[in-house]
Structure formats: structure tokens, C-alpha cells
Scaffold this motif. Structure first.
Motif, PDB file in Angstrom:
ATOM      1  N   GLN A 204       0.820  -1.203   0.000  1.00  0.00           N
ATOM      2  CA  GLN A 204       0.000   0.000   0.000  1.00  0.00           C
ATOM      3  C   GLN A 204       0.858   1.259   0.000  1.00  0.00           C
ATOM      4  O   GLN A 204       0.551   2.234  -0.703  1.00  0.00           O
TER       5      GLN A 204
ATOM      6  N   LEU B 189       2.336   1.660  -3.473  1.00  0.00           N
ATOM      7  CA  LEU B 189       1.328   2.105  -4.425  1.00  0.00           C
ATOM      8  C   LEU B 189       1.016   3.582  -4.225  1.00  0.00           C
ATOM      9  O   LEU B 189       0.856   4.330  -5.199  1.00  0.00           O
TER      10      LEU B 189
ATOM     11  N   SER C  95      -4.782   4.127  -2.263  1.00  0.00           N
ATOM     12  CA  SER C  95      -3.942   2.949  -2.116  1.00  0.00           C
ATOM     13  C   SER C  95      -4.537   1.958  -1.125  1.00  0.00           C
ATOM     14  O   SER C  95      -4.610   0.760  -1.398  1.00  0.00           O
TER      15      SER C  95
ATOM     16  N   GLY D  86      -5.939  -2.637  -7.742  1.00  0.00           N
ATOM     17  CA  GLY D  86      -4.669  -2.801  -7.062  1.00  0.00           C
ATOM     18  C   GLY D  86      -4.298  -4.244  -6.801  1.00  0.00           C
ATOM     19  O   GLY D  86      -3.119  -4.564  -6.627  1.00  0.00           O
TER      20      GLY D  86
END
Length: 352
Positions: free
Chosen positions: A257, A260, A280, A292
């Protein structure tokens, strides 16, 4: 009109029963009531799984038309007022439903014509008309086995929508930003659905009973939080919220996360840091089936990150969800909001 034949008596009885239950009469109510339309195929048609309704009947189209003519004469003879109702499928595009194979306008109109008592007030008639024209709930299926999405090819999703006979994952139907609320708490479900601009009913097929059974709702996370807040006096709701928070923490992939969020900030230098992290956290949740978690997303592909940002803008900064719930077809809704998305993307791409 006094019924003189066996069919007329059956039609009138079915119409009177529907009127007592709903305060209006529809042709489908009558045809189901006299046994000429099985309820199962009607449900499949309403969900957009079959293109026309008449072929599901146990009699030919001319006999169906005869029954509808009896209904019309009975309604007029009792001074009832007619209203034309729109029928939309319970699919993401809410396409108009067709009753007949040949599409003859007069027969299509006969099916869409509902009848209401003349003694209703204008306010009562308006409420009934609005209810009849409300688009149906979208239906999402819990996958009984693994499937391959016809849109993106992903195989890890656990929910799908059927469109033109093909399974689509939630990401390809623009529903992957929603969260699942299991059935069981009527007050929480009612409040969450009311607060959510976009929602869908989740069902699972019961093989022994040969029918779909409701499992819960997909709603916006903010709507669920609002509904839970309203129900916080209920200890069970508080426990459910703690369980959901724990599941979210367990599903979180912290390192991914953060990476991202960094990629999003690199692609969109002017995006607020809190928004980049929010996107994210949302899109990288394990088991969510969102962009994602796709193969491209896990590889930190810039195109996947951009799609995640666009999806966030679509649902958070435009009236896209409201348009879908009001029955606007998905392609038209996307066309309407595209200028807003382009404007925000341009602003966020500027150097900080």
C-alpha cells in the motif's frame, strides 16, 4: 364488465387479487396469476438474462394478447386510470426490457400499461407511479466456483454480474469500490442502502432449492459507516464494526500500500497525500478484486495505478453512482462525467 367466459373470470380474479395487494394492476401480475407466466422465467427476464418475456409463457402470443385485452376492458369498465411504466433490467446498464420478440409497439405498450383506481388522490397516484418506475436493484452473484471474467480475464474474484450470458467481475462493472454488508440486521441494511448512492443485492444460488437466495448488500463504505453510527446503540452493530475493522487490518498489505501510494504521488504530483494513501488503502486490500489486486496492480504498473485514481474520482468526485441508480445506462453516465475526470486528472498531474 361481467365475466362471461372461464378465461375472463380467471383474469378478473387475478386482477382483483393484485389490486388488493398492491393498489394497482400490471399485466405481468395477471399473467402470473392465471398461470400463463411462470415466476422463475419472469425473474430471469427482469435480471436481463433473457431478451424477451413472451417466449417464457406457456401459451402463444395471441392468447397472451387476448388476456391483456380482457384486462384492459375490465379496467376501463371499472373506471380505472392507466399509466405507462418503464421496465429496466437489473443490470449495470439498466437497459430497457422487451416483452415481445417482434417488438410491435401496440403489444409492448399493452404490457407496460398499469392500472390504478380512479379514487386515488393525485399524491397517492404520484407515489405509486414513482414506485413502479423505480429501476430494480442490481443483482450480484456470489461465485459458486472459480470463473474467468469476460472483461479483464481475472480469475480471483468471488463475486460477479452476468451480462449477455458472460460473467464480469466487480472491477469491470464499476462496483468494486463497494463493501459487502451481510444480511441479518434489517435496520443496518435499510439505513446503509438509503445512505448509499449506489448499491447492489448479493445473492447465492441454492442448488437444492433451485433459486437464488439473498446474502446481503454491496454499499458504499461511507454509507455503511453512517448506518453503523446510527446503530451504535446496538451492541451487535458495535461488535460487527469491530469485526470489520479487524478484518480490514488483517487484509492490509502495508508495504504494498505504501509503494502504491508513492507511485500514485509520482504520477500525480499535485494529488493530496491523504487522497493518494486513501486510494492505495482502498484499491490494494487483499481479496477485494480491485485494480490494485490485479496482476498489473501488484506489479505496480503505472496504468493500473492510473485506473485506480480514475475509479476513485469517478465514485468520489462525480455523480456517477447517482446516475447509475437513477437508471442512466453505464456508457451514457461515463460520457457525462468524463469532463470532470479529465479536469481533475489534469490538475493532479501538474507539478506540485
Amino acid at each position: 364488465m361481467q365475466p362471461t367466459s372461464k378465461l375472463e373470470r380467471r383474469v378478473v380474479t387475478a386482477a382483483e387479487n393484485a389490486l388488493a395487494q398492491r393498489r394497482y394492476v400490471s399485466p405481468i401480475d395477471v399473467l402470473v396469476g392465471i398461470g400463463w407466466l411462470p415466476p422463475g422465467p419472469v425473474t430471469a427476464w427482469e435480471r436481463g438474462l433473457t431478451p424477451h418475456l413472451e417466449p417464457a409463457a406457456v401459451v402463444d402470443p395471441d392468447r397472451l394478447a387476448g388476456a391483456l385485452d380482457i384486462l384492459r376492458r375490465w379496467a376501463l369498465g371499472n373506471g380505472m386510470r392507466s399509466t405507462e411504466v418503464s421496465y429496466a433490467a437489473a443490470t449495470r446498464d439498466r437497459h430497457p426490457l422487451r416483452f415481445t420478440v417482434d417488438g410491435r409497439p401496440e403489444r409492448e405498450l399493452a404490457y407496460r400499461t398499469h392500472w390504478m383506481p380512479a379514487d386515488l388522490t393525485d399524491a397517492q397516484r404520484d407515489r405509486l407511479t414513482a414506485k413502479q418506475n423505480t429501476p430494480p436493484d442490481m443483482i450480484v452473484l456470489l461465485a459458486a466456483r472459480s470463473f474467468t471474467c469476460a472483461g479483464c480475464g481475472e480469475t480471483e474474484a468471488d463475486m460477479l454480474m452476468m451480462e449477455e450470458g458472460e460473467p464480469l467481475c466487480l472491477a469491470c462493472t464499476d462496483l468494486d469500490h463497494l463493501v459487502f454488508l451481510p444480511a441479518g440486521d434489517a435496520a443496518l441494511t435499510r439505513r446503509a442502502k438509503k445512505a448509499s448512492r449506489l448499491s447492489a443485492v448479493v445473492v447465492r444460488f441454492n442448488r437444492s432449492r433451485k433459486r437464488n437466495e439473498r446474502q446481503g448488500l454491496l454499499v458504499e463504505e461511507s454509507a455503511l459507516a453512517e448506518a453503523e453510527q446510527q446503530c451504535l446503540s446496538d451492541e451487535e452493530a458495535r461488535a460487527r464494526r469491530r469485526d470489520r475493522d479487524r478484518e480490514r487490518r488483517e487484509a492490509a498489505d502495508v508495504v504494498f500500500q505504501e509503494n502504491l501510494a508513492t507511485l500514485i504521488a509520482d504520477l500525480f504530483p499535485a494529488i493530496p497525500a491523504s487522497r493518494a494513501m486513501e486510494i492505495s488503502l482502498h484499491t490494494a486490500l487483499r481479496g477485494s478484486g480491485r485494480v490494485g489486486r490485479s496482476a498489473a496492480g501488484r506489479a505496480l504498473d503505472p496504468d493500473a495505478a492510473t485506473r485506480a485514481v480514475i475509479a476513485s474520482i469517478r465514485h468520489e468526485d462525480t455523480d456517477y453512482d447517482t446516475l447509475l441508480m437513477s437508471g442512466v445506462p453505464r456508457p451514457e453516465a461515463r460520457d457525462r462525467i468524463r469532463p470532470t475526470i479529465d479536469r481533475i486528472l489534469t490538475a493532479w498531474r501538474r507539478p506540485a
